[in-house]
Design a protein around this motif. Sequence first.
Motif, short mmCIF file in Angstrom:
data_model
loop_
_atom_site.label_atom_id
_atom_site.label_comp_id
_atom_site.label_asym_id
_atom_site.label_seq_id
_atom_site.Cartn_x
_atom_site.Cartn_y
_atom_site.Cartn_z
N PRO B 128 5.71 1.22 -8.72
CA PRO B 128 5.37 1.93 -7.48
C PRO B 128 5.30 3.45 -7.59
O PRO B 128 5.15 4.12 -6.58
CB PRO B 128 6.49 1.50 -6.52
CG PRO B 128 7.66 1.26 -7.42
CD PRO B 128 7.11 0.75 -8.72
N GLY B 129 5.42 4.01 -8.78
CA GLY B 129 5.41 5.46 -8.89
C GLY B 129 4.41 5.96 -9.92
O GLY B 129 3.63 5.18 -10.47
N GLN B 144 3.98 -1.86 -2.05
CA GLN B 144 4.51 -0.76 -2.86
C GLN B 144 5.97 -0.49 -2.51
O GLN B 144 6.80 -0.25 -3.37
CB GLN B 144 3.68 0.50 -2.63
CG GLN B 144 4.03 1.62 -3.58
CD GLN B 144 3.04 2.77 -3.52
OE1 GLN B 144 2.16 2.80 -2.66
NE2 GLN B 144 3.20 3.72 -4.42
N LEU B 145 6.28 -0.61 -1.20
CA LEU B 145 7.67 -0.44 -0.74
C LEU B 145 8.57 -1.51 -1.35
O LEU B 145 9.67 -1.23 -1.82
CB LEU B 145 7.68 -0.54 0.79
CG LEU B 145 8.81 0.09 1.57
CD1 LEU B 145 9.04 1.52 1.15
CD2 LEU B 145 8.49 0.02 3.05
N GLY B 148 9.21 -0.69 -4.92
CA GLY B 148 10.18 0.40 -5.00
C GLY B 148 11.60 -0.14 -4.96
O GLY B 148 12.45 0.20 -5.78
#
Lengths: 107, 216
Positions: B128-129, B144-145, B148
């Motif tokens: 996610p980064g 994406q959350l 994370g």
Amino acid sequence: MSSNHHIMPLPAYILVFCTLLAGTALTVWVAFIDLGALNTVVAISIAVVKALFVILYFMHVRYASRLTWVFAGAGFLWLAILLAITMADVMSRGWLPFPTSDFLNIR
Amino acid sequence: MAEPVHGLAHHFEDMDQQRESATLGMWAFLVTEVLFFGGLFAAYTVYRTLYPAGFAEASHHLDVTLGAINTAVLIGSSLTMALAVREGQLGRKKGIILFLVLTILLGVAFLGIKGIEYSHKFHEHLFPGLGMFQVDSPVASEMQLFFGLYFAMTGMHAFHMIIGVGLMVWLIVKASRGRFTAEYYGPVEIVGLYWHFVDIVWIFLFPLLYLIGRHG
């Protein structure tokens, strides 16, 4: 004073291990069955039972002093408070309109 | 003055009192660990409640087979750890070392499988980064959350395991120097408590991360 020194027999450890493996198999199996909202409840319930087996037998809390029970219990009590109050906030958002006040000039 | 007892610190009355204090102290630390991971679990609960669709779709990108195998591996390592403590209670040096080595091997196997899973996620653009995240879905940002939280929770869990492996290496050195007896094996028991705690965290992580909305 030998309560601290309780030695569990070998078969007891194997039995706990098999129970934990069975719990893992059960949680995978039940996840593929549609129980609606209950799926999450069942998954967490199985995890709690597995955790209890680890705490009581692998971590010897069953044979530990009452004071150890209080310490161990306190951790999970505060975890419950953390989750309950956080979720009380999240789930009650929007139940009431945002307060406005002509007197305080808040809109 | 009584004869000094091996492994008894001077501020304790006897071995039982020392053992009791060590166990209580470790549990006090584990309570802080419960609440440390509790913060991550609370974040997970909030976002899963807000974005159930994204969490279910993201969870389907995780490999249930690898996750289940890793759960079994970690439970096995808890068994060997418990048996290492039992060998400590019986004062058997070779048994302590044997079961600690087995526990380390199972722990490293877990980390290896976790590493394979991580590399799959990187290749599938699910990290996610670093601008890597790329998913074709109407709920991509919710997914994406989830990822994370997935990397934060499993990463913090893996970090705890690496510390645990380091502690066990230290125990093996101590054991091989003959420091432990049937009366003094406290460090083995304390590291055991830590390792079982790490196992419990995974027992919750596995269904919460891997098994969301698998039916239908």
